[in-house]
Design a protein around this motif. Sequence first.
Motif, PDB file in Angstrom:
ATOM      1  N   ILE A 147     -70.810   9.283   9.672  1.00 36.72           N
ATOM      2  CA  ILE A 147     -70.799   8.671  11.003  1.00 36.72           C
ATOM      3  C   ILE A 147     -69.385   8.614  11.559  1.00 36.72           C
ATOM      4  CG2 ILE A 147     -71.239   6.518  12.259  1.00 36.72           C
ATOM      5  CD1 ILE A 147     -73.648   6.110  10.387  1.00 36.72           C
ATOM      6  N   VAL A 148     -68.423   8.232  10.725  1.00 35.56           N
ATOM      7  CA  VAL A 148     -67.024   8.203  11.161  1.00 35.56           C
ATOM      8  C   VAL A 148     -66.562   9.612  11.510  1.00 35.56           C
ATOM      9  CG1 VAL A 148     -64.663   7.754  10.400  1.00 35.56           C
ATOM     10  CG2 VAL A 148     -66.462   6.103   9.901  1.00 35.56           C
ATOM     11  N   ILE A 162     -66.414  14.203  17.803  1.00 39.72           N
ATOM     12  CA  ILE A 162     -66.794  14.258  19.212  1.00 39.72           C
ATOM     13  C   ILE A 162     -65.633  13.825  20.098  1.00 39.72           C
ATOM     14  CG2 ILE A 162     -68.297  13.194  20.946  1.00 39.72           C
ATOM     15  CD1 ILE A 162     -70.520  13.258  18.826  1.00 39.72           C
ATOM     16  N   ILE A 163     -64.939  12.769  19.718  1.00 36.72           N
ATOM     17  CA  ILE A 163     -63.795  12.302  20.510  1.00 36.72           C
ATOM     18  C   ILE A 163     -62.697  13.357  20.538  1.00 36.72           C
ATOM     19  CG2 ILE A 163     -61.924  10.607  20.566  1.00 36.72           C
ATOM     20  CD1 ILE A 163     -63.989   8.537  19.578  1.00 36.72           C
ATOM     21  N   LEU A 164     -62.374  13.942  19.384  1.00 40.08           N
ATOM     22  CA  LEU A 164     -61.334  14.964  19.347  1.00 40.08           C
ATOM     23  C   LEU A 164     -61.743  16.211  20.128  1.00 40.08           C
ATOM     24  CD1 LEU A 164     -60.117  14.688  15.660  1.00 40.08           C
ATOM     25  CD2 LEU A 164     -58.829  14.148  17.727  1.00 40.08           C
ATOM     26  N   PHE A 217     -71.374  20.657  17.329  1.00 40.48           N
ATOM     27  CA  PHE A 217     -71.621  19.517  16.451  1.00 40.48           C
ATOM     28  C   PHE A 217     -72.436  19.931  15.231  1.00 40.48           C
ATOM     29  CE2 PHE A 217     -73.929  15.607  15.310  1.00 40.48           C
ATOM     30  CZ  PHE A 217     -72.836  14.816  15.019  1.00 40.48           C
ATOM     31  N   LEU A 218     -73.399  20.825  15.427  1.00 38.83           N
ATOM     32  CA  LEU A 218     -74.188  21.336  14.311  1.00 38.83           C
ATOM     33  C   LEU A 218     -73.306  22.119  13.340  1.00 38.83           C
ATOM     34  CD1 LEU A 218     -76.981  21.724  13.019  1.00 38.83           C
ATOM     35  CD2 LEU A 218     -77.235  23.750  14.454  1.00 38.83           C
ATOM     36  N   ALA A 219     -72.401  22.932  13.873  1.00 35.95           N
ATOM     37  CA  ALA A 219     -71.481  23.682  13.019  1.00 35.95           C
ATOM     38  C   ALA A 219     -70.564  22.745  12.241  1.00 35.95           C
ATOM     39  CB  ALA A 219     -70.659  24.653  13.855  1.00 35.95           C
ATOM     40  N   ALA A 220     -70.087  21.688  12.894  1.00 39.42           N
ATOM     41  CA  ALA A 220     -69.230  20.719  12.205  1.00 39.42           C
ATOM     42  C   ALA A 220     -70.004  19.978  11.123  1.00 39.42           C
ATOM     43  CB  ALA A 220     -68.649  19.722  13.209  1.00 39.42           C
ATOM     44  N   THR A 221     -71.259  19.663  11.395  1.00 35.18           N
ATOM     45  CA  THR A 221     -72.093  19.002  10.394  1.00 35.18           C
ATOM     46  C   THR A 221     -72.301  19.898   9.181  1.00 35.18           C
ATOM     47  OG1 THR A 221     -73.231  17.752  12.111  1.00 35.18           O
ATOM     48  CG2 THR A 221     -74.334  17.927   9.990  1.00 35.18           C
ATOM     49  N   MET A 222     -72.576  21.166   9.439  1.00 32.41           N
ATOM     50  CA  MET A 222     -72.749  22.107   8.336  1.00 32.41           C
ATOM     51  C   MET A 222     -71.445  22.267   7.556  1.00 32.41           C
ATOM     52  SD  MET A 222     -75.141  24.860  10.318  1.00 32.41           S
ATOM     53  CE  MET A 222     -75.105  26.069   9.032  1.00 32.41           C
ATOM     54  N   ALA A 223     -70.314  22.288   8.270  1.00 36.34           N
ATOM     55  CA  ALA A 223     -69.019  22.409   7.589  1.00 36.34           C
ATOM     56  C   ALA A 223     -68.719  21.161   6.768  1.00 36.34           C
ATOM     57  CB  ALA A 223     -67.916  22.640   8.610  1.00 36.34           C
ATOM     58  N   TYR A 224     -69.174  20.013   7.224  1.00 30.76           N
ATOM     59  CA  TYR A 224     -68.925  18.759   6.502  1.00 30.76           C
ATOM     60  C   TYR A 224     -69.705  18.729   5.185  1.00 30.76           C
ATOM     61  CZ  TYR A 224     -68.724  13.763   5.511  1.00 30.76           C
ATOM     62  OH  TYR A 224     -68.534  12.556   4.913  1.00 30.76           O
ATOM     63  N   PHE A 225     -70.945  19.202   5.210  1.00 31.43           N
ATOM     64  CA  PHE A 225     -71.789  19.120   4.022  1.00 31.43           C
ATOM     65  C   PHE A 225     -71.725  20.352   3.123  1.00 31.43           C
ATOM     66  CE2 PHE A 225     -74.029  15.943   6.707  1.00 31.43           C
ATOM     67  CZ  PHE A 225     -73.895  14.862   5.838  1.00 31.43           C
TER      68      PHE A 225
END
Length: 82
Positions: free
Chosen positions: A5-6, A12-14, A63-71
């Motif tokens: 969540i953080v 999103i802000i960046l 956002f989906l790409a960032a989520t995939m990169a995070y996990f």
Amino acid sequence: MKKYIVFSISFIILLVVFQFLSGYLMTLFYKPDMTNAWNQFGNLSNTVEIKGSTSLLPLILTFLAATMAYFSPRLFVKNNNK
């Protein structure tokens, strides 16, 4: 889940800040070619028609790409906390 969540909120802000700054810098350094624009004047109409719409699709895909990169590191790195 708290880390995600953080990460999501900060991402999103960046993203919004960087998009704003890139648009500002591109506008700041834009040098129009007035002579070429004047030569292409031709037969233009007297009315202005603005077409286009904003879409959230690029933001959602980013956002989906960032989520995939995070996990994705969890798939390739073994957990040593057993």
